[in-house]
Design a protein around this motif. Structure first.
Motif, PDB file in Angstrom:
ATOM      1  N   THR A 164      92.084 -23.707-105.944  1.00 32.07           N
ATOM      2  CA  THR A 164      91.561 -24.492-104.770  1.00 32.07           C
ATOM      3  C   THR A 164      90.927 -23.926-103.852  1.00 32.07           C
ATOM      4  O   THR A 164      90.876 -24.102-102.518  1.00 32.07           O
ATOM      5  CB  THR A 164      92.836 -25.018-104.369  1.00 32.07           C
ATOM      6  OG1 THR A 164      93.813 -24.091-103.702  1.00 32.07           O
ATOM      7  CG2 THR A 164      93.553 -26.019-105.136  1.00 32.07           C
TER       8      THR A 164
ATOM      9  N   ASP B 108      92.742 -38.388-110.136  1.00 29.21           N
ATOM     10  CA  ASP B 108      93.239 -37.053-109.612  1.00 29.21           C
ATOM     11  C   ASP B 108      92.287 -35.832-110.274  1.00 29.21           C
ATOM     12  O   ASP B 108      92.467 -34.882-109.720  1.00 29.21           O
ATOM     13  CB  ASP B 108      94.620 -36.643-109.848  1.00 29.21           C
ATOM     14  CG  ASP B 108      95.622 -37.618-108.745  1.00 29.21           C
ATOM     15  OD1 ASP B 108      95.375 -37.482-107.858  1.00 29.21           O
ATOM     16  OD2 ASP B 108      96.478 -38.118-109.579  1.00 29.21           O
ATOM     17  N   CYS B 109      91.766 -36.104-111.340  1.00 27.12           N
ATOM     18  CA  CYS B 109      90.915 -35.210-112.163  1.00 27.12           C
ATOM     19  C   CYS B 109      89.722 -35.636-112.794  1.00 27.12           C
ATOM     20  O   CYS B 109      89.994 -36.454-113.754  1.00 27.12           O
ATOM     21  CB  CYS B 109      92.147 -34.193-112.949  1.00 27.12           C
ATOM     22  SG  CYS B 109      91.080 -32.970-113.730  1.00 27.12           S
TER      23      CYS B 109
ATOM     24  N   ILE C 240      91.571 -34.670-118.270  1.00 24.75           N
ATOM     25  CA  ILE C 240      90.508 -35.307-117.304  1.00 24.75           C
ATOM     26  C   ILE C 240      90.747 -36.674-117.243  1.00 24.75           C
ATOM     27  O   ILE C 240      91.082 -37.387-118.584  1.00 24.75           O
ATOM     28  CB  ILE C 240      89.236 -35.002-117.993  1.00 24.75           C
ATOM     29  CG1 ILE C 240      89.076 -33.484-118.118  1.00 24.75           C
ATOM     30  CG2 ILE C 240      88.166 -35.695-117.288  1.00 24.75           C
ATOM     31  CD1 ILE C 240      88.706 -32.785-116.684  1.00 24.75           C
ATOM     32  N   GLU C 241      90.587 -37.651-116.303  1.00 21.24           N
ATOM     33  CA  GLU C 241      91.216 -38.849-116.298  1.00 21.24           C
ATOM     34  C   GLU C 241      89.827 -39.836-116.403  1.00 21.24           C
ATOM     35  O   GLU C 241      89.801 -40.918-116.576  1.00 21.24           O
ATOM     36  CB  GLU C 241      91.950 -39.281-114.983  1.00 21.24           C
ATOM     37  CG  GLU C 241      93.220 -38.550-114.789  1.00 21.24           C
ATOM     38  CD  GLU C 241      93.810 -38.420-113.416  1.00 21.24           C
ATOM     39  OE1 GLU C 241      93.191 -39.405-112.547  1.00 21.24           O
ATOM     40  OE2 GLU C 241      94.916 -37.751-113.185  1.00 21.24           O
TER      41      GLU C 241
ATOM     42  N   ILE D 214      88.086 -39.423-106.735  1.00 23.96           N
ATOM     43  CA  ILE D 214      89.099 -38.661-106.164  1.00 23.96           C
ATOM     44  C   ILE D 214      89.616 -38.980-104.829  1.00 23.96           C
ATOM     45  O   ILE D 214      90.809 -39.135-104.243  1.00 23.96           O
ATOM     46  CB  ILE D 214      89.077 -37.206-106.451  1.00 23.96           C
ATOM     47  CG1 ILE D 214      89.034 -36.929-107.960  1.00 23.96           C
ATOM     48  CG2 ILE D 214      90.287 -36.575-105.880  1.00 23.96           C
ATOM     49  CD1 ILE D 214      88.524 -35.622-108.345  1.00 23.96           C
TER      50      ILE D 214
ATOM     51  N   CYS E 187      89.164 -32.072-108.419  1.00 25.91           N
ATOM     52  CA  CYS E 187      90.716 -32.661-108.550  1.00 25.91           C
ATOM     53  C   CYS E 187      90.930 -32.636-107.021  1.00 25.91           C
ATOM     54  O   CYS E 187      90.630 -32.275-106.203  1.00 25.91           O
ATOM     55  CB  CYS E 187      91.604 -31.690-109.446  1.00 25.91           C
ATOM     56  SG  CYS E 187      91.764 -30.054-108.685  1.00 25.91           S
ATOM     57  N   SER E 188      92.219 -33.443-107.166  1.00 27.99           N
ATOM     58  CA  SER E 188      92.994 -33.464-105.949  1.00 27.99           C
ATOM     59  C   SER E 188      94.019 -32.614-105.363  1.00 27.99           C
ATOM     60  O   SER E 188      94.179 -31.467-106.521  1.00 27.99           O
ATOM     61  CB  SER E 188      93.856 -34.904-105.916  1.00 27.99           C
ATOM     62  OG  SER E 188      94.924 -34.904-106.589  1.00 27.99           O
TER      63      SER E 188
ATOM     64  N   PHE F 152      97.155 -32.561-107.798  1.00 30.33           N
ATOM     65  CA  PHE F 152      96.771 -32.371-108.901  1.00 30.33           C
ATOM     66  C   PHE F 152      96.733 -30.817-109.030  1.00 30.33           C
ATOM     67  O   PHE F 152      97.185 -30.062-110.079  1.00 30.33           O
ATOM     68  CB  PHE F 152      95.700 -32.896-109.552  1.00 30.33           C
ATOM     69  CG  PHE F 152      95.412 -33.011-111.139  1.00 30.33           C
ATOM     70  CD1 PHE F 152      95.948 -33.834-111.763  1.00 30.33           C
ATOM     71  CD2 PHE F 152      94.664 -31.792-111.475  1.00 30.33           C
ATOM     72  CE1 PHE F 152      95.974 -33.608-113.338  1.00 30.33           C
ATOM     73  CE2 PHE F 152      94.085 -31.770-112.927  1.00 30.33           C
ATOM     74  CZ  PHE F 152      94.830 -32.749-113.863  1.00 30.33           C
ATOM     75  N   ALA F 153      95.638 -30.298-108.278  1.00 30.13           N
ATOM     76  CA  ALA F 153      95.776 -28.645-108.339  1.00 30.13           C
ATOM     77  C   ALA F 153      97.054 -27.795-108.296  1.00 30.13           C
ATOM     78  O   ALA F 153      97.212 -26.868-108.981  1.00 30.13           O
ATOM     79  CB  ALA F 153      94.741 -28.243-107.395  1.00 30.13           C
TER      80      ALA F 153
ATOM     81  N   THR G 188      87.474 -27.217-109.018  1.00 29.90           N
ATOM     82  CA  THR G 188      88.394 -26.427-109.617  1.00 29.90           C
ATOM     83  C   THR G 188      87.620 -25.625-110.856  1.00 29.90           C
ATOM     84  O   THR G 188      88.408 -24.721-111.287  1.00 29.90           O
ATOM     85  CB  THR G 188      89.509 -27.125-109.985  1.00 29.90           C
ATOM     86  OG1 THR G 188      90.780 -26.098-110.140  1.00 29.90           O
ATOM     87  CG2 THR G 188      89.313 -28.055-111.304  1.00 29.90           C
TER      88      THR G 188
END
Length: 394
Positions: free
Chosen positions: A237, A102-103, A46-47, A96, A225-226, A229-230, A8
């Motif tokens: 995407t 997720d990010c 951000i994870e 992910i 990202c998933s 999440f997007a 992304t």
């Protein structure tokens, strides 16, 4: 692994020679901020972060990212030689795809020193000792830089096996510079001629200086990202990772006298075949590739390892112009490592950035028109190969 993974946000900073560079932490933070801006995302979303570099102290990743934010997330430092950046990308994608996050940020940077690559720690076994031992057994000992011995020897074997001219290696360098002329992120943008490349100082075997990539410094980043999440955050995407594979050496790498496998041919071939098997996309469906051209000899080998042309036909592939605009596939539209330079930790993520730009249609004068798939190839001796297929999402 079932989660679809999207790229992304991407970003890089212009690569520089060691005498002109910012410190590694500044380069890393700048590349991250560019990717965050590209994604339209705040760092606190951000994870996890996977941060790649080769020449640096432990937790250099934290030192770079703490300049961006101190949010308590896991920051994992990655070192996998020249494939370090793509290894960080590989780990981020896995996080992910598995649903663990997720990010995720993948960041690579390198503050390199002038001169050829060398071992830093000389009081312990050399990680490339087995590689250099085989090279010396096959072609004799040499005082040339270690990487040049390996890739030069592999190139010499290829030329002899298929009765190819060393000029094909010069033609690859000329092609790379012609592509780099349109890349403001590249260090070397001046055109070259075959005669200039062939006349530059000999380094090892068929390799001259202008067939070898230079050490440079830089940083690049990607935010993955998933789909959920997007969608939740309204993120781009348009580009997904369709398939990815990572391989390491086989025992056969160190048997016999084959120097081409010693520099990653079999690793690359296996990873490419796995990616094609995962995606159902063949080399004939791929119009743009960023591959690992640390030496023009390795670009020549990689054409065949990736299945872009049958074994033994790489010289014809080059002479026919099938590796550039108007041909079968545009190889290294960025100018590749030969022209951008090769800041080890950043290289794989710089390749990712270029290919995302290509699939978005935002590569400017370098644009490969109509590209819907793009292939990335990044290797590191020691060893690891990462091949990634990107797909434009309708």
């Amino acid at each position: 692994m079932s989660e679809r993974v999207f790229v992304t946000g991407v970003g890089m900073i212009p690569f520089m020679t060691p005498s002109k560079t910012e410190p590694y932490d500044v380069m890393g933070s700048q590349a991250t901020q560019v990717a965050l801006k590209d994604a339209g995302l705040d760092y606190h979303l951000i994870e996890q972060a996977y941060v790649g570099y080769v020449y640096g102290d432990s937790t250099s990743g934290q030192a770079a990212l703490y300049r961006v934010g101190q949010s308590g997330i896991p920051i994992i430092n990655v070192n996998n030689n020249c494939s370090t950046g793509s290894t960080a990308l590989y780990l981020a994608r896995q996080a992910i795809a598995s649903g663990a996050a997720d990010c995720v940020l993948a960041l690579g940077f390198e503050q390199m020193q002038r001169g050829a690559l060398r071992a830093i720690w000389e009081d312990r076994p050399a990680v490339l000792g087995t590689f250099l031992d085989k090279a010396a057994r096959v072609q004799g000992p040499s005082e040339a830089p270690m990487a040049a011995q390996l890739f030069g020897g592999a190139g010499a074997q290829y030329l002899q096996k298929y009765d190819a001219s060393p000029e094909v290696l010069a033609r690859i360098a000329v092609k790379s510079r012609s592509h780099a002329a349109n890349n403001p992120y590249s260090v070397f943008r001046e055109p070259l001629t075959v005669e200039e490349v062939m006349a530059s100082p000999q380094i090892f075997g068929p390799l001259t200086r202008l067939m070898c990539c230079p050490p440079t410094c830089g940083g690049a980043a990607a935010i993955l990202c998933s789909e959920d999440f997007a969608r939740k955050h309204g993120l781009d995407t348009s580009v997904a990772i369709a398939a990815q594979a990572m391989t390491t050496d086989y025992s056969s790498t160190f048997d016999g006298e084959d120097l081409m496998s010693l520099v990653g041919y079999q690793m690359s071939k296996t990873a490419a075949e796995q990616v094609c098997g995962q995606s159902g996309v063949g080399p004939e469906d791929i119009p743009v590739v960023e591959l690992h051209d640390c030496f023009t000899s390795n670009e020549l080998l990689s054409y065949e390892a990736l299945g872009l042309t049958p074994e033994g036909t790489a010289e014809k592939f080059v002479l026919n112009g099938d590796n550039t605009y108007g041909g079968q596939v545009v190889v290294n539209p960025s100018g590749g490592l030969m022209s951008k330079g090769h800041p080890l930790g950043a290289t794989g993520l710089a390749q990712c950035t270029e290919l995302v730009w290509q699939l978005r249609g935002s590569a400017g004068a370098r644009q490969v028109e109509g590209a819907r798939h793009a292939l990335q190839h990044n290797i590191g001796l020691g060893g690891a190969a990462v091949v990634t297929l990107y797909q434009k999402v309708a």
